[in-house]
Scaffold this active site. Structure first.
Site, PDB file in Angstrom:
ATOM      1  N   LYS A 158       0.866  -1.190   0.000  1.00 39.66           N
ATOM      2  CA  LYS A 158       0.000   0.000   0.000  1.00 39.66           C
ATOM      3  C   LYS A 158       0.892   1.225   0.000  1.00 39.66           C
ATOM      4  CE  LYS A 158      -4.504   0.620   0.165  1.00 39.66           C
ATOM      5  NZ  LYS A 158      -5.477  -0.352  -0.350  1.00 39.66           N
TER       6      LYS A 158
HETATM    7  P1  NAD Z   1     -13.426   6.917  -3.164  1.00 38.17           P
HETATM    8  O1  NAD Z   1     -12.542   8.050  -2.880  1.00 38.17           O
HETATM    9  O2  NAD Z   1     -13.863   6.618  -4.557  1.00 38.17           O
HETATM   10  O3  NAD Z   1     -14.786   7.038  -2.305  1.00 38.17           O
HETATM   11  C1  NAD Z   1     -14.814   7.241  -0.929  1.00 38.17           C
HETATM   12  C2  NAD Z   1     -16.227   7.708  -0.575  1.00 38.17           C
HETATM   13  O4  NAD Z   1     -16.355   7.816   0.828  1.00 38.17           O
HETATM   14  C3  NAD Z   1     -16.550   9.104  -1.129  1.00 38.17           C
HETATM   15  O5  NAD Z   1     -17.928   9.147  -1.482  1.00 38.17           O
HETATM   16  C4  NAD Z   1     -16.275  10.020   0.063  1.00 38.17           C
HETATM   17  O6  NAD Z   1     -16.990  11.238  -0.012  1.00 38.17           O
HETATM   18  C5  NAD Z   1     -16.770   9.139   1.172  1.00 38.17           C
HETATM   19  N1  NAD Z   1     -16.235   9.452   2.491  1.00 38.17           N
HETATM   20  C6  NAD Z   1     -14.963   9.762   2.836  1.00 38.17           C
HETATM   21  N2  NAD Z   1     -14.883   9.977   4.164  1.00 38.17           N
HETATM   22  C7  NAD Z   1     -16.130   9.783   4.636  1.00 38.17           C
HETATM   23  C8  NAD Z   1     -16.704   9.843   5.931  1.00 38.17           C
HETATM   24  N3  NAD Z   1     -15.981  10.154   6.998  1.00 38.17           N
HETATM   25  N4  NAD Z   1     -18.020   9.554   6.059  1.00 38.17           N
HETATM   26  C9  NAD Z   1     -18.763   9.211   4.981  1.00 38.17           C
HETATM   27  N5  NAD Z   1     -18.289   9.161   3.744  1.00 38.17           N
HETATM   28  C10 NAD Z   1     -16.988   9.434   3.575  1.00 38.17           C
HETATM   29  O7  NAD Z   1     -12.711   5.638  -2.502  1.00 38.17           O
HETATM   30  P2  NAD Z   1     -13.023   4.106  -2.787  1.00 38.17           P
HETATM   31  O8  NAD Z   1     -12.094   3.624  -3.842  1.00 38.17           O
HETATM   32  O9  NAD Z   1     -14.493   3.910  -2.953  1.00 38.17           O
HETATM   33  O10 NAD Z   1     -12.517   3.469  -1.412  1.00 38.17           O
HETATM   34  C11 NAD Z   1     -13.344   3.427  -0.267  1.00 38.17           C
HETATM   35  C12 NAD Z   1     -12.784   2.389   0.691  1.00 38.17           C
HETATM   36  O11 NAD Z   1     -12.742   1.119   0.027  1.00 38.17           O
HETATM   37  C13 NAD Z   1     -11.359   2.637   1.182  1.00 38.17           C
HETATM   38  O12 NAD Z   1     -11.246   2.116   2.496  1.00 38.17           O
HETATM   39  C14 NAD Z   1     -10.523   1.796   0.234  1.00 38.17           C
HETATM   40  O13 NAD Z   1      -9.278   1.430   0.795  1.00 38.17           O
HETATM   41  C15 NAD Z   1     -11.423   0.604   0.071  1.00 38.17           C
HETATM   42  N6  NAD Z   1     -11.188  -0.213  -1.123  1.00 38.17           N
HETATM   43  C16 NAD Z   1     -11.253   0.322  -2.387  1.00 38.17           C
HETATM   44  C17 NAD Z   1     -11.063  -0.499  -3.483  1.00 38.17           C
HETATM   45  C18 NAD Z   1     -11.198   0.009  -4.892  1.00 38.17           C
HETATM   46  O14 NAD Z   1     -11.096  -0.805  -5.822  1.00 38.17           O
HETATM   47  N7  NAD Z   1     -11.453   1.290  -5.104  1.00 38.17           N
HETATM   48  C19 NAD Z   1     -10.767  -1.849  -3.310  1.00 38.17           C
HETATM   49  C20 NAD Z   1     -10.707  -2.366  -2.021  1.00 38.17           C
HETATM   50  C21 NAD Z   1     -10.927  -1.533  -0.930  1.00 38.17           C
END
Ligand code: NAD
Length: 428
Positions: free
Chosen positions: A118
């Site tokens: 990461k």
């Molecule tokens: P992203 O930036 O696309 O979306 C994050 C979302 O969460 C946004 O809508 C943001 O406004 C919201 N957010 C942020 N802080 C917040 C809070 N305190 N309360 C409510 N909403 C909040 O990110 P993502 O890619 O969707 O990732 C989200 C999570 O999933 C992270 O923990 C990431 O590590 C995990 N993840 C992502 C992927 C991927 O393929 N994108 C894969 C595995 C895990």
């Protein structure tokens, strides 16, 4: 053996932050059921390598600003390391170490030939322009050249990074190598070797395991009252998939706050609103609530897909869902986990629930290496096979050993890495 017993577990290491200690505590909680040797435990307790860089950025006004950047590689036992790059004000060595460790378990659980990594840059993307983001990404990639590569460490998007970020990373790497290297990153645009269905894969995978859990619990997904925290790549897609499968989305939220409607929210309309306005801020065609209230809404299924540390000792006693599915990494603290377990609330853990992204990233890497591309249906079917296989293994270990789904997912994952580490041994 003596040096093994004078365990480095007792030393204070730079990445010993609350999130890393949480990842390690989850590992330790699973060990009594995993039946692995002390050598394996010791070796997998810490990341293999960590890099800290300072990244200079020329701002649009000509001034130079320095940003902290990180890349942590947890384990190379099963193959090259794999994991996202995030741009976030909270990025730190400890956070990257925890997330890299979870990536090792996730890849192992899904039987992908990778270890976990990461990285990220500590910054707030909302304060940077697009040209600034491009320069920051290209310079950060240059700083990582020594440690990334298609057979060493393969980055992917994470919070606040996307296909464009990966395109800049791939192009920067290719310029240094003198030839195109699509397989150095995943989550790229399709035009440069990205995979169809990668963007939707994590959210779709979340819903695949949610559906499996419903089946095991004797429920039908159709008609379940669902709440999704986070409306980005993971949460936004999960909400759409749930909506398409006939579940009722009664609450969704993003950083700007939550929306609530018992009758069900118009998910396609919300996506159109976000596409136009950048976030859910200002949408007022339903009740507005805070993120804290959203998590505690009375519902059947709560999908936490925003970020880590959302269900804590403070609010776990008030979570009203019957099933919690972790779309985000590390959204439930150890204390909260114990409270939810005591209250009989099942939690489908992150390393299983959100593994769809890295699984289709693996498909993307395989396609790039072979220069042979699959269609959407083929990828969806292969993803469903992988997620179902992992889910079934986790569920049966959980039933057999009478442990939580998180512990059984960890046991299944640790055993995969341990088996490989035992036969490889320690060099020299
Ligand atoms: P992203 O930036 O696309 O979306 C994050 C979302 O969460 C946004 O809508 C943001 O406004 C919201 N957010 C942020 N802080 C917040 C809070 N305190 N309360 C409510 N909403 C909040 O990110 P993502 O890619 O969707 O990732 C989200 C999570 O999933 C992270 O923990 C990431 O590590 C995990 N993840 C992502 C992927 C991927 O393929 N994108 C894969 C595995 C895990």
């Amino acid at each position: 053996m003596a040096s093994l017993e004078a365990s480095s577990l007792e030393q204070h290491i730079e990445w010993d932050t609350p999130l890393f200690l949480m990842a390690r505590a989850q590992f330790e909680q699973a060990l009594p059921f995993a039946d692995v040797s002390p050598m394996v435990i010791e070796r997998l307790s810490f990341p293999e390598r960590a890099l800290i860089v300072s990244v200079p950025l020329r701002r649009d006004d000509g001034t130079i600003q320095i940003f902290a950047g990180y890349r942590v590689q947890h384990s190379t036992v099963l193959g090259p390391t794999k994991g996202g790059i995030r741009y976030d004000p909270e990025v730190s060595l400890g956070e990257c170490a925890a997330l890299a460790t979870w990536m090792t378990w996730k890849c192992a659980l899904l039987r992908l030939p990778y270890g976990g990594a990461k990285g990220g840059v500590r910054c707030d993307v909302r304060t940077l322009t697009l040209p600034e983001l491009e320069r920051l990404t290209r310079r950060f990639t240059s700083e990582l050249l020594e440690v990334i590569g298609p057979h060493t460490d393969i980055p992917a998007p994470d919070m606040a990074t996307n296909e464009q970020t990966m395109a800049w990373m791939m192009d920067t790497y290719a310029m240094q190598m003198g030839h195109v290297v699509p397989e150095v990153v995943t989550g790229k645009p399709i035009s440069i070797g990205g995979s169809v269905f990668r963007r939707e894969a994590t959210g779709a995978g979340v819903v695949m395991v949610t559906e499996q859990a419903c089946t095991r619990l004797g429920w039908s997904l159709t008609g379940q009252r669902c709440v999704v925290q986070g409306f980005g790549n993971v949460g936004g897609v999960a909400a759409s998939e749930l909506h398409e499968k006939g579940a009722r989305l009664i609450g969704v939220s993003d950083i700007s706050g939550g929306l609530h409607n018992e009758a069900g929210l118009p998910i396609p309309e919300l996506h159109a609103y976000v596409a136009e306005n950048g976030s859910l801020a200002g949408y007022d065609a339903c009740e507005r609530i805070t993120n804290e209230e959203l998590l505690e809404l009375d519902c059947d299924i709560l999908i936490v897909a925003a970020r880590e540390d959302q269900i804590t000792g403070m609010n776990a006693g008030r979570i009203s869902a019957k099933l919690v599915v972790e779309g985000a990494n590390g959204p439930t603290t150890l204390e909260a986990d114990a409270i939810l377990t005591a209250r009989g609330i099942q939690v489908v853990p992150d390393i299983l629930a959100n593994a769809g992204g890295v699984t289709v990233s693996y498909f993307e890497w395989v396609q790039d290496l072979g220069r042979l591309f699959w269609d959407r249906d083929e990828i969806r079917i292969r993803l469903a096979d992988k997620m179902t296989d992992a889910f079934d293994r986790v569920w049966s270990v959980s039933e057999e050993k009478k442990i939580t789904l998180r512990q059984s997912a960890m046991v299944a994952a640790i055993r995969e890495v341990a088996g490989a580490l035992e036969v490889r041994g320690i060099y020299p």
